[in-house]
Design a protein around this motif. Structure first.
Motif, short mmCIF file in Angstrom:
data_model
loop_
_atom_site.label_atom_id
_atom_site.label_comp_id
_atom_site.label_asym_id
_atom_site.label_seq_id
_atom_site.Cartn_x
_atom_site.Cartn_y
_atom_site.Cartn_z
N LEU A 57 0.85 -1.19 0.00
CA LEU A 57 0.00 0.00 0.00
C LEU A 57 0.88 1.24 0.00
O LEU A 57 2.00 1.21 0.52
N PRO A 58 0.42 2.34 -0.59
CA PRO A 58 1.22 3.57 -0.60
C PRO A 58 1.59 3.99 0.83
O PRO A 58 0.74 3.96 1.73
N PHE A 59 2.84 4.33 1.01
CA PHE A 59 3.30 4.71 2.35
C PHE A 59 4.55 5.57 2.22
O PHE A 59 5.41 5.30 1.38
N THR A 60 4.62 6.61 3.05
CA THR A 60 5.80 7.48 3.06
C THR A 60 6.40 7.52 4.45
O THR A 60 5.71 7.86 5.42
N TYR A 61 7.65 7.15 4.55
CA TYR A 61 8.35 7.19 5.84
C TYR A 61 8.78 8.62 6.14
O TYR A 61 9.36 9.30 5.28
N ALA A 62 8.49 9.06 7.35
CA ALA A 62 8.81 10.44 7.72
C ALA A 62 9.73 10.52 8.93
O ALA A 62 9.86 11.57 9.56
N GLY A 63 10.40 9.42 9.27
CA GLY A 63 11.28 9.41 10.43
C GLY A 63 12.69 9.86 10.10
O GLY A 63 12.97 10.39 9.02
N GLU A 64 13.59 9.61 11.05
CA GLU A 64 14.97 10.03 10.86
C GLU A 64 15.72 9.09 9.92
O GLU A 64 15.25 8.00 9.60
N GLY A 65 16.88 9.55 9.48
CA GLY A 65 17.71 8.75 8.59
C GLY A 65 18.03 9.50 7.31
O GLY A 65 17.42 10.53 7.00
N ARG A 66 19.00 8.98 6.57
CA ARG A 66 19.39 9.64 5.32
C ARG A 66 19.90 8.60 4.33
O ARG A 66 20.39 7.53 4.70
N LEU A 67 19.76 8.94 3.05
CA LEU A 67 20.29 8.09 2.00
C LEU A 67 21.79 8.36 1.86
O LEU A 67 22.21 9.52 1.89
N ILE A 68 22.57 7.31 1.71
CA ILE A 68 24.02 7.46 1.59
C ILE A 68 24.52 6.71 0.36
O ILE A 68 23.84 5.83 -0.17
N GLU A 69 25.71 7.07 -0.08
CA GLU A 69 26.42 6.32 -1.11
C GLU A 69 27.81 5.99 -0.57
O GLU A 69 28.36 6.74 0.23
N PHE A 70 28.35 4.88 -1.03
CA PHE A 70 29.68 4.48 -0.60
C PHE A 70 30.37 3.75 -1.75
O PHE A 70 29.72 3.26 -2.68
N LYS A 71 31.69 3.68 -1.68
CA LYS A 71 32.46 3.01 -2.72
C LYS A 71 32.30 1.50 -2.62
O LYS A 71 32.13 0.95 -1.53
N THR A 72 32.35 0.85 -3.76
CA THR A 72 32.29 -0.61 -3.77
C THR A 72 33.48 -1.16 -4.55
O THR A 72 34.19 -0.40 -5.24
N THR A 73 33.66 -2.45 -4.46
CA THR A 73 34.82 -3.09 -5.09
C THR A 73 34.71 -3.15 -6.61
O THR A 73 35.70 -3.41 -7.29
N ASP A 74 33.51 -2.93 -7.17
CA ASP A 74 33.39 -2.97 -8.64
C ASP A 74 33.35 -1.58 -9.27
O ASP A 74 33.12 -1.45 -10.46
N GLY A 75 33.57 -0.55 -8.45
CA GLY A 75 33.67 0.81 -8.96
C GLY A 75 32.35 1.55 -9.08
O GLY A 75 32.33 2.77 -9.25
N GLN A 76 31.24 0.85 -8.98
CA GLN A 76 29.93 1.49 -9.04
C GLN A 76 29.46 1.79 -7.62
O GLN A 76 29.47 0.89 -6.77
N PRO A 77 29.05 3.02 -7.30
CA PRO A 77 28.67 3.36 -5.93
C PRO A 77 27.55 2.48 -5.40
O PRO A 77 26.65 2.09 -6.15
N GLY A 78 27.63 2.15 -4.11
CA GLY A 78 26.55 1.44 -3.45
C GLY A 78 25.63 2.43 -2.77
O GLY A 78 26.05 3.54 -2.43
N LYS A 79 24.38 2.04 -2.56
CA LYS A 79 23.39 2.92 -1.93
C LYS A 79 22.81 2.24 -0.70
O LYS A 79 22.69 1.01 -0.64
N ALA A 80 22.41 3.06 0.28
CA ALA A 80 21.79 2.54 1.48
C ALA A 80 21.07 3.66 2.21
O ALA A 80 21.23 4.84 1.89
N PHE A 81 20.26 3.26 3.18
CA PHE A 81 19.57 4.21 4.06
C PHE A 81 20.17 4.03 5.44
O PHE A 81 20.17 2.93 5.98
N GLU A 82 20.69 5.09 6.01
CA GLU A 82 21.43 5.01 7.27
C GLU A 82 20.77 5.81 8.39
O GLU A 82 20.30 6.93 8.18
N ILE A 83 20.74 5.20 9.56
CA ILE A 83 20.36 5.90 10.79
C ILE A 83 21.50 5.70 11.77
O ILE A 83 21.72 4.59 12.27
N LYS A 84 22.24 6.75 12.01
CA LYS A 84 23.41 6.65 12.90
C LYS A 84 22.98 6.61 14.37
O LYS A 84 22.00 7.24 14.76
#
Length: 287
Positions: A57-84
């Motif tokens: 069902l349609p849903f929008t998360y409105a809590g804390e956290g941020r989208l991040i990118e990081f280096k990977t071993t194949d040269g293409q950036p990886g993506k994730a959602f992080e809450i520190k």
């Protein structure tokens, strides 16, 4: 003669059906060089499997956290959602999405774990490289499109991002359940905990011997795919590898922990979640 040809045609049809069923079975050992996660991804071609997953069902998360990118071993950036963690910490929980992708429901789960596991950094990995499915057809194509090498590169990139002293735990559901086990394997000595909800177990005992953690496996007795035979084999393989395995069994169907699935069971999902949190708290040595 006509009757003979008719019988031959019927037999060929039966053989074809049996062959297709064998190909789709989660109980079949992977072919040489075929990863366990790839075997599970083949289920996307099964109409019964796909039909058992209602679109979220349609849903929008409105809590804390941020989208991040990081280096990977194949040269293409990886993506994730992080809450520190609010306090500096080397403890991490990698959250791995189901076949829908890293949608707002998974971000909400990440937020839930952040509240329940203070002192732990939460990283919800994106194994679909930014793509999110809104229907079963899209989800099936995305799940089947995941290349083992790319997924491993994303996980390894996240491990590097977490740092050399990181203590890694992982959790995932369905597609993500299998990849939670793979994450624990890739984490090596950093692995401290692994939770897998009705995902495809690793079938290579030699690989399982390298696990640095025990595993909490959530099993749904009515699951046609990750069924009793699969779980029994996983028990045997983990025993052969001399690794700890706890199986939490529920009289429920596949995806019973997903609120957007018609098989959702609120009480059992809550019990499984509580067991997962308790296990993670213990293995990560949280106060």
């Amino acid at each position: 003669m006509k009757r003979i040809w008719t019988l031959c045609a019927a037999l060929l049809n039966l053989v074809s059906v049996a062959s297709a069923q064998s190909t789709m079975s989660c109980c079949t050992k992977p072919a040489a060089g075929q990863a366990a996660t790839e075997v599970f991804a083949m289920l996307a071609s099964n109409e019964d499997f796909s039909g058992g997953h209602d679109a979220p069902l349609p849903f929008t998360y409105a809590g804390e956290g941020r989208l991040i990118e990081f280096k990977t071993t194949d040269g293409q950036p990886g993506k994730a959602f992080e809450i520190k963690s609010k306090a500096k910490s080397d403890k991490y929980l990698f959250v791995i999405h189901e076949w829908w992708g890293l949608n707002d429901y998974i971000k909400q789960e990440a937020g839930r774990f952040a509240e329940e596991l203070p002192g732990v950094n939460i990283i919800a990995l994106d194994l679909y490289d930014g793509q999110v499915a809104t229907n079963a057809d899209q989800a099936g194509k995305l799940m089947q499109g995941v290349k083992t090498e790319r997924a491993q590169a994303i996980i390894n990139g996240a491990l590097t991002y977490a740092g050399p002293n990181a203590k890694i735990s992982s959790i995932g559901w369905c597609f993500g359940g299998g990849w939670s086990i793979q994450t624990a394997l890739l984490a090596g000595s950093k692995a401290k905990a692994c939770v897998a909800y009705y995902g495809m177990p690793e079938k290579d005992v030699a690989k399982l011997k390298t696990l640095n953690t025990d595993v909490l496996f959530v099993f749904a007795k009515q699951d046609k795919w990750i069924n009793q035979e699969v779980v029994d084999q996983f028990r045997k393989d983990m025993a052969a590898a001399k690794k700890g395995l706890t199986v939490k069994t529920y009289d429920a169907d596949h995806a019973f922990a997903n609120p957007s699935n018609p098989k959702y069971n609120k009480a059992m999902a809550a019990d499984a979640h509580a067991a997962a949190v308790t296990y993670l708290q213990k293995n990560l040595k949280l106060k």
